[in-house]
Write an enzyme that holds these catalytic residues in place. Structure first.
Site, PDB file in Angstrom:
ATOM      1  N   ASP A 206       0.783  -1.323   0.201  1.00  0.00           N
ATOM      2  CA  ASP A 206       0.408   0.280  -0.402  1.00  0.00           C
ATOM      3  C   ASP A 206       0.581   1.156   0.016  1.00  0.00           C
ATOM      4  O   ASP A 206       2.496   0.932   0.217  1.00  0.00           O
ATOM      5  CB  ASP A 206      -1.092   0.202   1.211  1.00  0.00           C
ATOM      6  CG  ASP A 206      -2.403   1.159   1.355  1.00  0.00           C
ATOM      7  OD1 ASP A 206      -1.707   1.752   0.087  1.00  0.00           O
ATOM      8  OD2 ASP A 206      -2.834   1.319   2.085  1.00  0.00           O
ATOM      9  N   LYS A 207       0.260   1.714   0.389  1.00  0.00           N
ATOM     10  CA  LYS A 207       1.304   3.522   0.104  1.00  0.00           C
ATOM     11  C   LYS A 207      -0.041   4.796   0.719  1.00  0.00           C
ATOM     12  O   LYS A 207      -1.092   4.149   0.702  1.00  0.00           O
ATOM     13  CB  LYS A 207       1.676   4.047  -1.302  1.00  0.00           C
ATOM     14  CG  LYS A 207       0.192   4.983  -2.151  1.00  0.00           C
ATOM     15  CD  LYS A 207       0.422   6.657  -2.187  1.00  0.00           C
ATOM     16  CE  LYS A 207      -0.594   6.976  -2.859  1.00  0.00           C
ATOM     17  NZ  LYS A 207      -1.117   8.445  -3.423  1.00  0.00           N
ATOM     18  N   HIS A 208       0.737   5.318   0.992  1.00  0.00           N
ATOM     19  CA  HIS A 208       0.122   6.892   1.500  1.00  0.00           C
ATOM     20  C   HIS A 208       0.761   8.266   1.411  1.00  0.00           C
ATOM     21  O   HIS A 208       1.885   8.087   1.144  1.00  0.00           O
ATOM     22  CB  HIS A 208       0.862   6.621   3.663  1.00  0.00           C
ATOM     23  CG  HIS A 208       0.073   7.266   3.939  1.00  0.00           C
ATOM     24  ND1 HIS A 208      -1.567   7.747   4.742  1.00  0.00           N
ATOM     25  CD2 HIS A 208       0.562   8.612   4.385  1.00  0.00           C
ATOM     26  CE1 HIS A 208      -1.902   8.815   5.100  1.00  0.00           C
ATOM     27  NE2 HIS A 208      -0.444   9.146   5.547  1.00  0.00           N
ATOM     28  N   SER A 209      -0.129   8.970   1.477  1.00  0.00           N
ATOM     29  CA  SER A 209       0.424  10.492   1.064  1.00  0.00           C
ATOM     30  C   SER A 209      -0.141  11.221   1.796  1.00  0.00           C
ATOM     31  O   SER A 209      -1.062  11.731   2.280  1.00  0.00           O
ATOM     32  CB  SER A 209      -0.316  11.108  -0.684  1.00  0.00           C
ATOM     33  OG  SER A 209      -0.353  12.196  -0.704  1.00  0.00           O
TER      34      SER A 209
ATOM     35  N   THR B 137      -8.751  10.716  -1.750  1.00  0.00           N
ATOM     36  CA  THR B 137      -9.033   9.776  -3.022  1.00  0.00           C
ATOM     37  C   THR B 137     -10.330   9.015  -2.888  1.00  0.00           C
ATOM     38  O   THR B 137     -10.875   8.376  -3.781  1.00  0.00           O
ATOM     39  CB  THR B 137      -7.745   8.691  -2.613  1.00  0.00           C
ATOM     40  OG1 THR B 137      -6.708   9.190  -3.235  1.00  0.00           O
ATOM     41  CG2 THR B 137      -8.336   7.814  -4.021  1.00  0.00           C
TER      42      THR B 137
ATOM     43  N   ARG C 226      -7.105  14.955  19.834  1.00  0.00           N
ATOM     44  CA  ARG C 226      -6.148  15.279  18.840  1.00  0.00           C
ATOM     45  C   ARG C 226      -6.993  16.675  18.334  1.00  0.00           C
ATOM     46  O   ARG C 226      -5.881  17.832  18.522  1.00  0.00           O
ATOM     47  CB  ARG C 226      -5.104  14.780  17.980  1.00  0.00           C
ATOM     48  CG  ARG C 226      -4.417  14.087  18.427  1.00  0.00           C
ATOM     49  CD  ARG C 226      -4.040  12.764  17.179  1.00  0.00           C
ATOM     50  NE  ARG C 226      -2.864  13.584  16.772  1.00  0.00           N
ATOM     51  CZ  ARG C 226      -2.830  12.839  15.431  1.00  0.00           C
ATOM     52  NH1 ARG C 226      -3.286  11.906  15.445  1.00  0.00           N
ATOM     53  NH2 ARG C 226      -1.606  13.953  14.642  1.00  0.00           N
TER      54      ARG C 226
ATOM     55  N   SER D 247      -0.527   7.509  14.343  1.00  0.00           N
ATOM     56  CA  SER D 247      -2.232   7.425  13.428  1.00  0.00           C
ATOM     57  C   SER D 247      -1.715   6.821  12.221  1.00  0.00           C
ATOM     58  O   SER D 247      -2.814   5.989  11.580  1.00  0.00           O
ATOM     59  CB  SER D 247      -2.417   8.959  13.836  1.00  0.00           C
ATOM     60  OG  SER D 247      -3.569   9.191  13.008  1.00  0.00           O
TER      61      SER D 247
ATOM     62  N   LYS E  86      -2.806   2.311  11.495  1.00  0.00           N
ATOM     63  CA  LYS E  86      -3.186   2.067  10.024  1.00  0.00           C
ATOM     64  C   LYS E  86      -2.946   1.112   9.404  1.00  0.00           C
ATOM     65  O   LYS E  86      -3.727  -0.004   8.758  1.00  0.00           O
ATOM     66  CB  LYS E  86      -4.154   2.626   9.762  1.00  0.00           C
ATOM     67  CG  LYS E  86      -5.313   3.660  10.884  1.00  0.00           C
ATOM     68  CD  LYS E  86      -5.999   4.536  10.778  1.00  0.00           C
ATOM     69  CE  LYS E  86      -4.894   5.695  10.939  1.00  0.00           C
ATOM     70  NZ  LYS E  86      -5.641   7.091  10.445  1.00  0.00           N
ATOM     71  N   LYS E  87      -1.339   1.470   8.461  1.00  0.00           N
ATOM     72  CA  LYS E  87      -0.648   0.329   7.436  1.00  0.00           C
ATOM     73  C   LYS E  87      -0.810  -0.691   8.398  1.00  0.00           C
ATOM     74  O   LYS E  87      -0.623  -1.606   7.464  1.00  0.00           O
ATOM     75  CB  LYS E  87       0.197   1.292   7.351  1.00  0.00           C
ATOM     76  CG  LYS E  87      -0.168   1.943   6.857  1.00  0.00           C
ATOM     77  CD  LYS E  87      -0.894   2.461   5.255  1.00  0.00           C
ATOM     78  CE  LYS E  87      -2.388   3.451   4.692  1.00  0.00           C
ATOM     79  NZ  LYS E  87      -2.971   3.326   3.692  1.00  0.00           N
TER      80      LYS E  87
HETATM   81  N1  IUR Z   1      -3.593  10.858   8.519  1.00  0.00           N
HETATM   82  C1  IUR Z   1      -3.864  10.113   9.741  1.00  0.00           C
HETATM   83  O1  IUR Z   1      -4.176   9.037   9.305  1.00  0.00           O
HETATM   84  N2  IUR Z   1      -3.362  10.302  10.922  1.00  0.00           N
HETATM   85  C2  IUR Z   1      -2.571  11.667  11.238  1.00  0.00           C
HETATM   86  O2  IUR Z   1      -2.634  12.189  12.905  1.00  0.00           O
HETATM   87  C3  IUR Z   1      -3.337  12.567  10.263  1.00  0.00           C
HETATM   88  C4  IUR Z   1      -3.418  12.179   9.023  1.00  0.00           C
HETATM   89  I1  IUR Z   1      -2.029  14.696  10.736  1.00  0.00           I
END
Ligand code: IUR
Length: 449
Positions: A81-84, A121, A169, A184, A188-189
């Site tokens: 997977d990727k995260h941006s 997305t 937060r 965070s 999740k990843k």
């Molecule tokens: N995206 C997330 O999933 N968590 C965060 O704390 C932020 C962006 I900033």
């Protein structure tokens, strides 16, 4: 140790042990801690920070607060997977997920919605009639089995501690903390049980991080935590000053992504897609180096294999067959399926010259006000609102030629918004001093050890 003692320990600047972090996250998950105590702990973490090992431990504890996906053993080594960190016109996921599926990867892409000026997305995909981003873990596995990729929203059962912490937060001014952002994103990843993860950490005026140094700090923290959790994790640091590709806005970006999957993608977008995809293929060991990985991605786009994966993903996520096929046909009439805004207007160049700057942040902010994005979670967006750039950086233009096509509905742009948009374009009129601008977005990479 009691919760007040844990807060005191962090407040006084000491590192928390794995057991202490576990106690805190367990209490958050089970709701046995008061919100004011969680808020105090978040503020203590914001102020005193965490060392790399504490951040990794926090991330793991958050990941284990909910369900962790498990995959068929034949997929071992293939789940990516990727995260941006968010951009303007960032449609990379829409091209990358099907391209990686066409390379043999399994891509359970869990994405987000747009907030403030950056696009999401999920909003882009929901501009396709019928596309359902809500899929259960069973459905995700089924789609990965038959297609290889899906793009979905966060499920209820993954990382419940993050939902609680993120809400707090937001109201305690502790969003911008390195360990909290890392926990965070990476928890999740981690719950996706990935083999490899690539992060696109953006810097520049239209990015969350304005300069390369701060982007590098967060990238390094994310890479450390990802690798600590057992995922091969790398990061690309990429510029985010202008627009990625030529389109901004949900329907328009889907259209541009489909064009990219048909082999007509703009160079900057394709450079990002092939770099991020190449890196993932290399990290999984499917190719022996980055250059080989890039080439595989280019090949599956050129052959049309990636486009077919996108079509199959749409059909598996609820889009009617005739609509999915129409969008993927050569010379598609995109607006017979996607919604086109009721109004279009073109802005023209005020003088002849070279295009030296297009301010992506200004563009995104105005479009956001016109309804393309949301200010609060849960608000609806107008998928048809957006803009198409009709010129490129470095291009020579005459006076009076159209450079931007704005798609809008209600509200219509105000004179002030029109003038902000016009000022997003900078022309260099002294042709003899002009130097050609290169437009490569990728600045640096951080690779796993
Ligand atoms: N995206 C997330 O999933 N968590 C965060 O704390 C932020 C962006 I900033």
């Amino acid at each position: 140790m009691s919760i007040p003692d844990l807060i005191k320990k962090k407040r006084d600047g000491a590192a928390l042990s794995a057991e202490e972090i576990g106690t805190f996250i367990e209490a958050v998950k089970n709701k046995t801690i008061q919100d004011c105590q969680t808020g105090a702990m978040l503020m203590a973490i914001w102020q005193k920070g965490m060392v790399a090992m504490e951040t990794e431990t926090l991330t793991r504890a958050m990941m284990l607060s909910g369900e962790v996906m498990s995959w068929p053993k034949e997929w071992a080594g293939l789940v990516v997977d990727k995260h941006s960190t968010g951009g303007v016109g960032d449609k990379v996921s829409l091209v990358l997920a099907p391209a990686l599926a066409a390379c043999g990867c399994k891509v359970p892409m869990i994405s987000g919605r747009g907030l403030a000026h950056t696009g999401g997305t999920l909003d882009k995909l929901e501009s396709i009639p019928g596309f359902n981003i809500y899929q259960s873990l069973e459905q995700i596995e089924k789609i990965l089995d038959s297609v290889g990729c899906c793009i979905v929203g966060q499920t209820e059962t993954l990382v419940p501690a993050d939902r609680i912490l993120y809400t707090l937060r937001d109201v305690t001014s502790t969003v911008d903390s390195l360990p909290l952002i890392t926990g965070s994103i990476i928890s999740k990843k981690g719950a996706e049980s990935l083999t490899a993860l690539v992060l696109d950490v953006k810097f520049g005026r239209a990015a969350l991080y304005k300069d390369l140094e701060s982007a590098k700090r967060i990238a390094q923290s994310l890479v450390n935590a990802g690798n600590g959790l057992g995922m091969r994790t790398g990061a690309v640091l990429s510029r985010m000053d202008t627009v990625i590709g030529r389109c901004v806005g949900n329907s328009l970006e889907v259209m541009e992504s489909l064009e990219a999957l048909k082999g007509n993608g703009p160079d900057d977008l394709m450079d990002l897609v092939t770099t991020l995809g190449g890196l993932l293929l290399w990290m999984t060991g499917l190719t022996s180096d980055l250059a080989g990985g890039r080439k595989r991605v280019v090949d599956v786009v050129s052959s049309g294999a990636a486009l077919l994966k996108f079509r199959d993903m749409m059909e598996n996520q609820g889009v009617a067959t005739d609509k999915a096929r129409s969008l993927c046909s050569a010379n598609s009439d995109y607006f017979s399926v996607l919604r086109k805004a009721e109004h279009q207007t073109e802005l023209t160049t005020p003088a002849a010259g070279w295009v030296v700057d297009l301010d992506g942040l200004v563009l995104a902010e105005v479009l956001h006000k016109l309804g393309s994005g949301r200010s609060r979670a849960g608000e609806p967006v107008n998928h048809s609102v957006g803009a198409e750039l009709l010129v490129s950086l470095g291009q020579r233009v005459d006076k009076g030629v159209p450079w931007l096509r704005l798609h809008y509905e209600d509200p219509a742009p105000t004179p002030d918004q029109m003038s902000r948009l016009q000022n997003a374009l900078t022309l260099e009129t002294h042709t003899d001093t002009h130097t050609q601008h290169t437009h490569s977005l990728v600045q640096e990479m951080l690779l796993p050890d």
